[in-house]
Motif scaffolding. Structure first.
Motif, mmCIF file in Angstrom:
data_model
loop_
_atom_site.group_PDB
_atom_site.id
_atom_site.type_symbol
_atom_site.label_atom_id
_atom_site.label_comp_id
_atom_site.label_asym_id
_atom_site.label_seq_id
_atom_site.Cartn_x
_atom_site.Cartn_y
_atom_site.Cartn_z
ATOM 1 N N UNK A 16 2.052 12.520 5.004
ATOM 2 C CA UNK A 16 2.810 13.703 5.449
ATOM 3 C C UNK A 16 3.847 14.101 4.404
ATOM 4 N N UNK A 17 4.313 13.095 3.647
ATOM 5 C CA UNK A 17 5.327 13.382 2.623
ATOM 6 C C UNK A 17 4.687 13.825 1.302
ATOM 7 N N UNK A 18 3.360 13.909 1.278
ATOM 8 C CA UNK A 18 2.701 14.442 0.084
ATOM 9 C C UNK A 18 1.827 13.468 -0.681
ATOM 10 N N UNK A 19 1.789 12.199 -0.246
ATOM 11 C CA UNK A 19 0.945 11.229 -0.962
ATOM 12 C C UNK A 19 -0.531 11.524 -0.700
ATOM 13 N N UNK A 20 -1.368 11.132 -1.642
ATOM 14 C CA UNK A 20 -2.811 11.366 -1.514
ATOM 15 C C UNK A 20 -3.451 10.140 -0.863
ATOM 16 N N UNK A 21 -3.575 10.189 0.447
ATOM 17 C CA UNK A 21 -4.162 9.080 1.214
ATOM 18 C C UNK A 21 -5.415 9.623 1.883
ATOM 19 N N UNK A 22 -6.543 8.989 1.606
ATOM 20 C CA UNK A 22 -7.804 9.524 2.133
ATOM 21 C C UNK A 22 -8.551 8.470 2.947
ATOM 22 N N UNK A 23 -9.112 8.929 4.043
ATOM 23 C CA UNK A 23 -9.928 8.031 4.865
ATOM 24 C C UNK A 23 -11.371 8.135 4.383
ATOM 25 N N UNK A 24 -11.957 6.980 4.098
ATOM 26 C CA UNK A 24 -13.351 6.957 3.649
ATOM 27 C C UNK A 24 -14.162 6.100 4.619
ATOM 28 N N UNK B 173 -4.186 3.501 8.106
ATOM 29 C CA UNK B 173 -3.174 4.507 7.774
ATOM 30 C C UNK B 173 -2.040 4.545 8.788
ATOM 31 N N UNK B 174 -2.324 4.109 10.025
ATOM 32 C CA UNK B 174 -1.291 4.212 11.064
ATOM 33 C C UNK B 174 -0.546 2.899 11.298
ATOM 34 N N UNK B 175 -0.920 1.842 10.598
ATOM 35 C CA UNK B 175 -0.225 0.557 10.799
ATOM 36 C C UNK B 175 1.183 0.660 10.222
ATOM 37 N N UNK B 176 2.197 0.362 11.033
ATOM 38 C CA UNK B 176 3.564 0.478 10.521
ATOM 39 C C UNK B 176 3.879 -0.625 9.495
ATOM 40 N N UNK B 177 4.462 -0.213 8.385
ATOM 41 C CA UNK B 177 5.027 -1.188 7.450
ATOM 42 C C UNK B 177 6.487 -1.432 7.821
ATOM 43 N N UNK B 178 7.263 -1.951 6.879
ATOM 44 C CA UNK B 178 8.662 -2.256 7.199
ATOM 45 C C UNK B 178 9.453 -0.996 7.516
ATOM 46 N N UNK B 179 9.253 0.051 6.703
ATOM 47 C CA UNK B 179 10.020 1.281 6.937
ATOM 48 C C UNK B 179 9.156 2.538 6.913
ATOM 49 N N UNK B 180 7.872 2.399 6.608
ATOM 50 C CA UNK B 180 7.013 3.575 6.559
ATOM 51 C C UNK B 180 5.576 3.163 6.884
ATOM 52 N N UNK B 181 4.690 4.129 6.810
ATOM 53 C CA UNK B 181 3.258 3.842 6.991
ATOM 54 C C UNK B 181 2.518 4.813 6.067
ATOM 55 N N UNK B 182 1.232 4.579 5.895
ATOM 56 C CA UNK B 182 0.484 5.474 5.009
ATOM 57 C C UNK B 182 0.411 6.886 5.567
ATOM 58 N N UNK B 183 0.364 6.997 6.876
ATOM 59 C CA UNK B 183 0.295 8.351 7.446
ATOM 60 C C UNK B 183 1.616 9.094 7.205
ATOM 61 N N UNK B 184 2.732 8.358 7.240
ATOM 62 C CA UNK B 184 4.025 8.987 6.903
ATOM 63 C C UNK B 184 4.036 9.437 5.448
ATOM 64 N N UNK B 185 3.497 8.573 4.581
ATOM 65 C CA UNK B 185 3.479 8.909 3.150
ATOM 66 C C UNK B 185 2.572 10.117 2.892
ATOM 67 N N UNK C 168 0.838 -1.208 0.000
ATOM 68 C CA UNK C 168 0.000 0.000 0.000
ATOM 69 C C UNK C 168 0.872 1.257 0.000
ATOM 70 N N UNK C 169 1.969 1.214 0.765
ATOM 71 C CA UNK C 169 2.899 2.357 0.814
ATOM 72 C C UNK C 169 3.500 2.588 -0.574
ATOM 73 N N UNK C 170 3.904 1.494 -1.233
ATOM 74 C CA UNK C 170 4.489 1.623 -2.577
ATOM 75 C C UNK C 170 3.473 2.223 -3.552
ATOM 76 N N UNK C 171 2.214 1.821 -3.428
ATOM 77 C CA UNK C 171 1.172 2.389 -4.302
ATOM 78 C C UNK C 171 0.941 3.868 -3.991
ATOM 79 N N UNK C 172 1.013 4.214 -2.696
ATOM 80 C CA UNK C 172 0.814 5.622 -2.314
ATOM 81 C C UNK C 172 1.899 6.510 -2.934
ATOM 82 N N UNK C 173 3.101 5.926 -3.123
ATOM 83 C CA UNK C 173 4.205 6.710 -3.699
ATOM 84 C C UNK C 173 4.108 6.803 -5.223
ATOM 85 N N UNK C 174 3.215 6.008 -5.794
ATOM 86 C CA UNK C 174 3.092 5.979 -7.256
ATOM 87 C C UNK C 174 2.399 7.263 -7.728
#
Ligand code: SF4
Length: 363
Positions: free
Chosen positions: A110-118, A96-108, A78-84
């Motif tokens: 914050x870094x500018x990815x378009x992650x939306x809670x529905x 969004x807050x579940x930690x992946x190996x090195x990042x999470x969706x909430x981190x992404x 999911x993180x890789x897709x968010x960076x796409x």
């Protein structure tokens, strides 16, 4: 409100507790019951149900939280897709807050990815309709309870002719891990408090193999305190009688045959596939993947991305917690490195996670 209060009546609770004590009084040995529903886990902690039961009865939490059982490699995907570029990730809040190996969706995010809670997969379909130039990926996480609505979103996207709506599938079906844990000699589960919402879809009949082949009693139980005490009593009675059958405590909602209409929608779009469970590993046939006729909606194949090598967090005991083998307080990170504000593992993130429940309500 009155309706809820009826299921929290302290006099009836006291009576039920006396009946439970009477049932197990002359039984040699103890009994361990596992709940496999995150809402049950929360209710057990919130109402202090463990502390009310006789010492002979032990309640343990199993793999009942859909966010918690989703493995780290899915979060990484999911993180890789968010960076796409040009991709919108749409998801229910906890993911969004579940930690992946090195990042999470909430981190992404914050870094500018378009992650939306529905609040519904149909909101994600509406997003796709609104942004035809972007790829909207809904995170398909959940058990049989949520899978029919996600199936419905795919049908709706097809009806609207959308070619930019995708699902990253990680749906799971609950009887598979229950069978595996029933046979785990390190656990000795004497009975299951079966999930209420899932059972409303799959029906109590889905647990018959557990009783027949694994000799473990099952009781489909509601979420209110009196529901849960009655469910425990029904399990205890079966254990004392040496029986293993499927019973429905939550008969005001759950039927033996479940909801055939919801299952029809679910299996029109999805088909069983192997699935990886956090802490348990791959369980054949315990997942739901898109049928070939809906392959156009599959984010995993339609939107190829590089996914990093999965890495579990050092010291996190989520895997063992999901198998009922350790409690949150046995994890050295609990309340120290791992808190709801800074979660190290999924069980502390999710509103249905065992660690989150212990943190919020545990004494
Ligand atoms: S306390 Fe945190 S690190 Fe430990 S098992 Fe729970 S979620 Fe994982």
């Amino acid at each position: 409100m009155t309706y809820t209060r009826e299921f929290r009546n302290p006099d009836v609770a006291k009576h039920l507790l006396e009946r439970i004590a009477d049932t197990v009084r002359d039984h040699a040995g103890s009994m361990t019951f596992m709940e496999v529903c995150g809402t049950h886990t929360m209710a057990i902690y919130q109402h202090g149900i463990r502390s009310l039961l006789p010492e002979k009865i032990r309640l343990i939490s199993g793999p009942g939280c859909p966010v918690c059982v989703t493995p780290v490699d899915y979060v990484d995907h999911a993180v890789a897709l968010a960076r796409r570029p040009g991709t919108v990730i749409a998801t229910f809040g906890d993911m969004v807050r579940v930690p992946g190996s090195t990042s999470s969706l909430v981190n992404e995010q914050a870094a500018g990815a378009d992650v939306r809670i529905v609040y519904s997969p149909l909101d994600a379909v509406a997003l796709a309709a609104k942004h035809p130039d972007r790829s909207v990926v809904f995170l398909g996480v959940g058990f049989e309870t949520t899978a029919p609505t996600i199936a419905g979103s795919v049908i709706e996207a097809q009806r609207r002719g959308l070619d930019n709506y995708f699902v990253l599938c990680a749906h799971k079906t609950i009887p598979g891990p229950m069978a595996i844990l029933a046979d785990d000699p390190g656990l000795q589960v004497d009975g299951y408090l079966c999930p209420a919402h899932v059972s409303a879809i799959i029906g109590a009949e889905a647990y018959e193999p557990l009783a027949r082949d694994h000799k473990v009693p099952s009781v489909v139980t509601g979420f209110e305190p009196l529901d849960m005490l009655q469910g425990v009593e029904m399990l205890a009675r079966q254990v004392v009688a040496g029986e293993a059958k499927v019973e429905i405590q939550y008969s005001r909602v759950v039927k033996a045959g479940g909801n055939p209409k919801a299952r029809e929608v679910l299996y029109r779009v999805f088909e069983p596939c192997d699935a990886r469970w956090r802490g348990i590993g791959v369980i054949p046939g315990s997942g739901l993947g898109l049928r070939p006729e809906y392959a156009a909606f599959d984010a995993a194949t339609r939107l190829p991305v590089e996914v990093e090598e999965p890495r579990e967090h050092q010291g996190c005991a989520c895997g063992e917690i999901l198998k009922g083998k350790v409690t949150p307080r046995q994890c050295p990170l609990f309340r120290t490195a791992c808190t709801p504000e800074n979660p190290v593992g999924a069980c502390m993130v999710s509103s249905e996670g065992t660690c989150a429940a212990e943190y919020k309500y545990g004494t």
